[in-house]
Design a protein around this motif. Structure first.
Motif, mmCIF file in Angstrom:
data_model
loop_
_atom_site.group_PDB
_atom_site.id
_atom_site.type_symbol
_atom_site.label_atom_id
_atom_site.label_comp_id
_atom_site.label_asym_id
_atom_site.label_seq_id
_atom_site.Cartn_x
_atom_site.Cartn_y
_atom_site.Cartn_z
ATOM 1 N N VAL A 15 -7.310 2.949 7.409
ATOM 2 C CA VAL A 15 -6.277 3.688 8.120
ATOM 3 C C VAL A 15 -5.198 3.983 7.236
ATOM 4 O O VAL A 15 -4.281 2.912 6.594
ATOM 5 C CB VAL A 15 -5.874 2.896 9.376
ATOM 6 N N LYS A 16 -4.861 5.298 6.889
ATOM 7 C CA LYS A 16 -3.721 5.511 5.582
ATOM 8 C C LYS A 16 -2.576 6.250 6.465
ATOM 9 O O LYS A 16 -2.817 7.316 7.536
ATOM 10 C CB LYS A 16 -4.404 6.495 4.893
ATOM 11 N N VAL A 17 -1.448 5.516 6.526
ATOM 12 C CA VAL A 17 -0.282 5.925 7.244
ATOM 13 C C VAL A 17 0.673 6.708 6.264
ATOM 14 O O VAL A 17 0.893 6.582 5.161
ATOM 15 C CB VAL A 17 0.584 4.602 7.843
ATOM 16 N N TRP A 18 1.025 7.923 6.773
ATOM 17 C CA TRP A 18 1.736 8.757 6.020
ATOM 18 C C TRP A 18 3.466 8.821 6.972
ATOM 19 O O TRP A 18 3.231 9.199 7.906
ATOM 20 C CB TRP A 18 1.625 10.322 5.933
ATOM 21 N N VAL A 19 4.478 8.135 6.102
ATOM 22 C CA VAL A 19 5.760 8.272 6.518
ATOM 23 C C VAL A 19 6.496 9.480 6.230
ATOM 24 O O VAL A 19 6.863 9.517 4.916
ATOM 25 C CB VAL A 19 6.490 6.948 6.185
ATOM 26 N N ILE A 20 6.829 10.388 7.012
ATOM 27 C CA ILE A 20 7.302 11.452 6.626
ATOM 28 C C ILE A 20 8.729 11.694 7.243
ATOM 29 O O ILE A 20 9.016 11.786 8.312
ATOM 30 C CB ILE A 20 6.379 12.668 6.969
#
Length: 300
Positions: A236-241
């Motif tokens: 599970v790869k989280v992108w914090v944008i």
């Protein structure tokens, strides 16, 4: 003379008829009062906080169903009339605040589809950006890009407790009651999407949002993560944008993201996190080329 009036048949029958009518009126009044005392619902009497069922809902659902199959023929043939009927059967003649995810089980079966590995992109509080990104790249699939999401996105519906058909006057808002027709549907659709996901599952979160950007009560934590299969989901790869014009309020090392990491790993899933994922930031910079964050020297 006063002792003989009741012996006359006509007068006696009239008197009995009046007495019987009075008894029936009393009984009817008692039934109505008993129903009111027990809180028995009156069909369509309750006014909910949300809008009523979308006008022409049946035509919209069936039309979107055919349109989706024309866009994505690989999904196979769906019986669009059956899709509508399963939605109708899930909610009609039911209290709109007592519709559970299980009530949509047959709809989820007729709408089932396979999700390619490494294509799933979940999101929270990034609605506009995530769909601009998937449209621009065509590399990922959000829930709204699936059959269920495409057909029912933006629509409203609920049934009537005592009659068939839909309630076009008002429906429960998302948080008005725990098991309402809309929230239960999207929880069902989110669970199905998560179960079908495989490979790397990406998640886009808003780093400029106030408060906890991965709330414990969010769909991500209550529905999507628990329904992922650790034997099929590799990471599970989280992108914090961050918003291009917003503050950097959350990042991969912030408390809320570290708690999310523990939660995901607690479900035996691998976790990783990226701050301001470069391809997404490039899309933001296309609309804001002169912003300091888009300076080539800073853009990494």
């Amino acid at each position: 003379m006063t002792g003989h009036w009741a012996s006359r048949p006509g007068i006696r029958n009239l008197t009995l008829g009046i007495m019987l009518a009075l008894v029936l009126m009393v009984l009817a009044s008692s039934v109505v009062n008993a129903h009111a005392a027990t809180g028995q619902p009156k069909d369509q009497a309750k006014k909910y906080k949300g809008a009523g069922t979308t006008s022409n809902l049946r035509n919209i659902v069936i039309g979107r169903c055919y349109h989706y199959m024309s866009l994505y023929p690989g999904i196979g043939d769906k019986n669009c009339t059956d899709v509508w009927q399963e939605l109708l059967d899930a909610v009609q003649r039911k209290d709109p605040c007592k519709v559970a995810e299980e009530d949509y089980k047959r709809l989820s079966l007729v709408a089932a589809q396979t999700i390619p590995c490494n294509k799933t992109l979940l999101w929270s509080r990034t609605n506009d950006l995530v769909h601009r990104y998937t449209k621009a790249t065509e590399k990922f699939i959000t829930l709204e890009d699936t059959f269920l999401g495409f057909v029912f996105n933006g629509l409203m519906w609920c049934g009537k407790p005592l009659r068939p058909g839909m309630n076009f006057k008002s429906c429960p808002a998302w948080n008005e009651c725990d098991k309402n027709s809309i929230s239960s549907f999207w929880k069902m659709a989110s669970a199905a999407f998560a179960r079908e996901s495989c490979g790397v599952v990406n998640v886009m979160l808003n780093g400029s949002a106030d408060g906890d950007i991965a709330r414990k009560e969010s769909i991500l934590r209550t529905v999507e993560v628990p329904n992922m299969d650790p034997t099929r989901v590799s990471e599970v790869k989280v992108w914090v944008i961050d918003d291009i014009q917003g503050e950097d309020k959350n990042s991969c090392d912030s408390k809320t993201l570290l708690e999310l990491k523990d939660y995901i790993e607690g479900h035996k899933l691998q976790y990783s996190c990226i701050d301001n994922y470069r391809p997404v930031q490039a899309l933001q910079c296309a609309d804001n080329p002169d912003h300091a964050a888009c300076n080539r020297c800073n853009y990494q």
